[in-house]
Design a protein around this motif. Structure first.
Motif, PDB file in Angstrom:
ATOM      1  N   GLU A 219       0.872  -1.182   0.000  1.00 16.28           N
ATOM      2  CA  GLU A 219       0.000   0.000   0.000  1.00 16.28           C
ATOM      3  C   GLU A 219       0.903   1.224   0.000  1.00 16.28           C
ATOM      4  N   PRO A 220       1.252   1.718  -1.180  1.00 16.37           N
ATOM      5  CA  PRO A 220       2.281   2.760  -1.279  1.00 16.37           C
ATOM      6  C   PRO A 220       1.942   4.045  -0.553  1.00 16.37           C
ATOM      7  N   LEU A 221       0.654   4.414  -0.474  1.00 11.58           N
ATOM      8  CA  LEU A 221       0.327   5.704   0.147  1.00 11.58           C
ATOM      9  C   LEU A 221       0.442   5.666   1.660  1.00 11.58           C
ATOM     10  N   ALA A 222       0.474   4.467   2.234  1.00 11.05           N
ATOM     11  CA  ALA A 222       0.560   4.368   3.692  1.00 11.05           C
ATOM     12  C   ALA A 222       1.852   4.963   4.217  1.00 11.05           C
ATOM     13  N   ARG A 223       2.884   5.032   3.379  1.00  9.09           N
ATOM     14  CA  ARG A 223       4.174   5.560   3.830  1.00  9.09           C
ATOM     15  C   ARG A 223       4.280   7.076   3.697  1.00  9.09           C
ATOM     16  N   LEU A 224       3.316   7.694   3.011  1.00 10.46           N
ATOM     17  CA  LEU A 224       3.374   9.142   2.813  1.00 10.46           C
ATOM     18  C   LEU A 224       2.822   9.889   4.021  1.00 10.46           C
ATOM     19  N   ARG A 225       3.347  11.094   4.235  1.00  9.72           N
ATOM     20  CA  ARG A 225       2.809  11.947   5.289  1.00  9.72           C
ATOM     21  C   ARG A 225       1.367  12.332   4.956  1.00  9.72           C
ATOM     22  N   PRO A 226       0.531  12.578   5.978  1.00  7.24           N
ATOM     23  CA  PRO A 226      -0.872  12.962   5.712  1.00  7.24           C
ATOM     24  C   PRO A 226      -1.005  14.164   4.787  1.00  7.24           C
ATOM     25  N   SER A 227      -0.104  15.142   4.936  1.00  7.60           N
ATOM     26  CA  SER A 227      -0.194  16.331   4.080  1.00  7.60           C
ATOM     27  C   SER A 227      -0.006  15.966   2.606  1.00  7.60           C
ATOM     28  N   LEU A 228       0.899  15.026   2.322  1.00  2.77           N
ATOM     29  CA  LEU A 228       1.117  14.589   0.943  1.00  2.77           C
ATOM     30  C   LEU A 228      -0.064  13.754   0.441  1.00  2.77           C
ATOM     31  N   GLN A 229      -0.654  12.951   1.337  1.00  2.31           N
ATOM     32  CA  GLN A 229      -1.836  12.183   0.952  1.00  2.31           C
ATOM     33  C   GLN A 229      -2.984  13.118   0.557  1.00  2.31           C
ATOM     34  N   TRP A 230      -3.197  14.182   1.340  1.00  3.18           N
ATOM     35  CA  TRP A 230      -4.241  15.140   1.014  1.00  3.18           C
ATOM     36  C   TRP A 230      -3.947  15.851  -0.302  1.00  3.18           C
ATOM     37  N   ALA A 231      -2.694  16.215  -0.512  1.00  2.00           N
ATOM     38  CA  ALA A 231      -2.323  16.900  -1.755  1.00  2.00           C
ATOM     39  C   ALA A 231      -2.594  16.013  -2.963  1.00  2.00           C
ATOM     40  N   LEU A 232      -2.252  14.729  -2.848  1.00  2.00           N
ATOM     41  CA  LEU A 232      -2.502  13.801  -3.944  1.00  2.00           C
ATOM     42  C   LEU A 232      -3.999  13.632  -4.175  1.00  2.00           C
ATOM     43  N   LEU A 233      -4.759  13.523  -3.096  1.00  2.00           N
ATOM     44  CA  LEU A 233      -6.204  13.360  -3.216  1.00  2.00           C
ATOM     45  C   LEU A 233      -6.828  14.564  -3.931  1.00  2.00           C
ATOM     46  N   ILE A 234      -6.425  15.761  -3.561  1.00  2.00           N
ATOM     47  CA  ILE A 234      -6.980  16.967  -4.191  1.00  2.00           C
ATOM     48  C   ILE A 234      -6.608  17.021  -5.672  1.00  2.00           C
ATOM     49  N   ALA A 235      -5.348  16.696  -5.974  1.00  2.00           N
ATOM     50  CA  ALA A 235      -4.916  16.727  -7.371  1.00  2.00           C
ATOM     51  C   ALA A 235      -5.682  15.716  -8.227  1.00  2.00           C
ATOM     52  N   LEU A 236      -5.841  14.501  -7.712  1.00  2.38           N
ATOM     53  CA  LEU A 236      -6.589  13.485  -8.452  1.00  2.38           C
ATOM     54  C   LEU A 236      -8.065  13.877  -8.582  1.00  2.38           C
ATOM     55  N   SER A 237      -8.613  14.510  -7.552  1.00  3.85           N
ATOM     56  CA  SER A 237     -10.015  14.930  -7.608  1.00  3.85           C
ATOM     57  C   SER A 237     -10.240  15.954  -8.710  1.00  3.85           C
ATOM     58  N   VAL A 238      -9.346  16.925  -8.799  1.00  4.28           N
ATOM     59  CA  VAL A 238      -9.452  17.938  -9.848  1.00  4.28           C
ATOM     60  C   VAL A 238      -9.322  17.290 -11.227  1.00  4.28           C
ATOM     61  N   LEU A 239      -8.378  16.359 -11.352  1.00  2.00           N
ATOM     62  CA  LEU A 239      -8.169  15.680 -12.637  1.00  2.00           C
ATOM     63  C   LEU A 239      -9.398  14.875 -13.048  1.00  2.00           C
ATOM     64  N   PHE A 240      -9.896  14.024 -12.154  1.00  2.00           N
ATOM     65  CA  PHE A 240     -11.036  13.165 -12.492  1.00  2.00           C
ATOM     66  C   PHE A 240     -12.298  13.984 -12.745  1.00  2.00           C
ATOM     67  N   ALA A 241     -12.537  14.994 -11.900  1.00  2.00           N
ATOM     68  CA  ALA A 241     -13.730  15.822 -12.102  1.00  2.00           C
ATOM     69  C   ALA A 241     -13.653  16.563 -13.435  1.00  2.00           C
ATOM     70  N   GLY A 242     -12.454  17.040 -13.786  1.00  3.71           N
ATOM     71  CA  GLY A 242     -12.287  17.724 -15.066  1.00  3.71           C
ATOM     72  C   GLY A 242     -12.538  16.800 -16.246  1.00  3.71           C
ATOM     73  N   LEU A 243     -12.044  15.569 -16.150  1.00  3.29           N
ATOM     74  CA  LEU A 243     -12.258  14.606 -17.234  1.00  3.29           C
ATOM     75  C   LEU A 243     -13.743  14.257 -17.377  1.00  3.29           C
ATOM     76  N   LEU A 244     -14.421  14.071 -16.260  1.00  2.02           N
ATOM     77  CA  LEU A 244     -15.845  13.747 -16.314  1.00  2.02           C
ATOM     78  C   LEU A 244     -16.669  14.919 -16.840  1.00  2.02           C
ATOM     79  N   GLU A 245     -16.297  16.134 -16.431  1.00  2.00           N
ATOM     80  CA  GLU A 245     -16.977  17.320 -16.955  1.00  2.00           C
ATOM     81  C   GLU A 245     -16.761  17.436 -18.463  1.00  2.00           C
ATOM     82  N   GLY A 246     -15.525  17.165 -18.901  1.00  2.00           N
ATOM     83  CA  GLY A 246     -15.231  17.239 -20.329  1.00  2.00           C
ATOM     84  C   GLY A 246     -16.018  16.216 -21.127  1.00  2.00           C
ATOM     85  N   ALA A 247     -16.294  15.063 -20.517  1.00  2.00           N
ATOM     86  CA  ALA A 247     -17.086  14.024 -21.185  1.00  2.00           C
ATOM     87  C   ALA A 247     -18.584  14.238 -21.011  1.00  2.00           C
ATOM     88  N   ARG A 248     -18.967  15.335 -20.343  1.00  2.00           N
ATOM     89  CA  ARG A 248     -20.365  15.684 -20.110  1.00  2.00           C
ATOM     90  C   ARG A 248     -21.108  14.608 -19.319  1.00  2.00           C
TER      91      ARG A 248
END
Length: 362
Positions: A11-40
């Motif tokens: 489980e690679p994310l288990a070794r990351l600091r919480p702040s980095l986990q949150w940063a990754l989560l926010i970045a992926l959220s923006v990416l996925f939401a943008g892709l879904l919005e683009g696909a309508r």
């Protein structure tokens, strides 16, 4: 305990600091939401963050959305539902209320029966399938299902998968009757000018409604308390609420993260194994609602597109956009039937769930 021949899955994310986990989560959220919005695709601002949270949760992320933040997000969703209930819907309902009720009850009975079968066959645990099969009100069903002991993760999986199926089908069928190729959803205005009184009313309703729901010990108190208070002041006193897109996006993200971060690899495998049965139940409900649409065409002599969009089991936002593309459909009729079913499911979802729980012995 893992056997020597089956080492634990890393489980690679288990070794990351919480702040980095949150940063990754926010970045992926923006990416996925943008892709879904683009696909309508519908509900992109909720489904995108939920998908990102599932990715993080199944790879060892340990952070969780604080309960006060999750409760606040539910109050905003409650305000959104309350603000969407307009007086015009009541007049459209009164014109043909017997058929409205018949169509709504038939759809809810069909969806509940499909959910009962899935539960009875042990495809999904407890009453999860009943909440997941409920037609419409996807976000509300997820929030309420959790309060009534169902697995909110699997309910969300079923609900949003059906929303995507239904929305795509509605768009394809609409093209048989009207050209929607040049029709786009209204452009999102992320930071509109704030209407002081309307925005203040939203915050007051959210705070007071959430507190009222908590004091009354309602199931899903922050959502239901706010929705009931908001509908009362909106319809009874004519108070307007403002829900800017940035506030909705934050609330949707918090709800999506709260659901997705609770996924682990075991629950994801369970959802994947049940995928075939879930898809078949979605298709069966869509066919049933298509039959109801055909009956409305015969009984009310309305156009087929109006009937299909009115009975479509979910994806209310997408249905409204498609309906707006045609000058021939009756938008009031469509949205009235959709909203009546939405409210019916909110009111009768809990007792139906309890009835099925007794039937299956859970």
């Amino acid at each position: 305990m893992h056997s020597p021949t089956q080492p634990p899955v890393p489980e690679p994310l288990a070794r990351l600091r919480p702040s980095l986990q949150w940063a990754l989560l926010i970045a992926l959220s923006v990416l996925f939401a943008g892709l879904l919005e683009g696909a309508r695709l519908p509900a992109a601002l909720l489904v995108g963050p939920m998908m990102a949270a599932i990715v993080c949760g199944t790879n060892g992320a340990r952070m969780r959305v604080p309960q006060p933040a999750f409760g606040a997000a539910q109050t905003i969703v409650g305000c959104l539902v309350a603000a969407s209930i307009e007086p015009e819907i009541l007049s459209a309902f009164l014109d043909d209320w017997p058929l409205f009720l018949l169509a709504v009850i038939a759809t809810v009975c069909a969806s509940s029966f499909l959910g009962y079968l899935i539960s009875r066959w042990k495809v999904l645990p407890g009453t999860t399938a009943v909440w997941g099969s409920a037609p419409g009100a996807a976000t509300a069903m997820v929030l309420m299902a959790d309060a009534f002991g169902a697995d909110a993760r699997l309910v969300a999986f079923m609900q949003y998968l059906r929303v995507i199926f239904v929305s795509v089908a509605a768009a394809l069928i609409a093209r048989m009757f009207v050209d929607t190729s040049d029709v786009e959803a209204p452009a999102l205005i992320w930071f509109p000018d704030i209407d002081g009184p309307a925005f203040a009313a939203t915050i007051l309703v959210a705070v007071a409604g959430g507190s009222l729901g908590y004091l009354l010990r309602l199931p899903s108190p922050y959502f239901l308390g706010t929705m009931m208070l908001g509908a009362t002041v909106h319809l009874g006193a004519g108070i307007t609420m403002q829900l800017p897109e940035w506030l909705l996006a934050i609330s949707y993200a918090l709800v999506g993260w709260s659901i997705g971060l609770n996924f682990n690899r075991a629950i994801l495998r369970h959802a994947t194994r049940a995928l075939r049965q879930i898809v078949l139940s979605i298709l069966a409900l869509m066919v049933f609602c298509g039959g109801l649409a055909w009956l409305l065409v015969l009984l009310l002599d309305i156009d087929p597109l109006t009937a299909y969009l009115a009975t479509s089991p979910g994806g209310m936002d997408s249905v409204a956009i498609i309906a707006a593309a045609s000058d021939t459909v009756n938008i009031s009729f469509i949205m009235a039937l959709q909203m009546v079913r939405f409210l019916f499911v909110l009111i009768f979802g809990p007792p139906i769930s309890r009835l099925v729980a007794r039937r299956i012995g859970g």
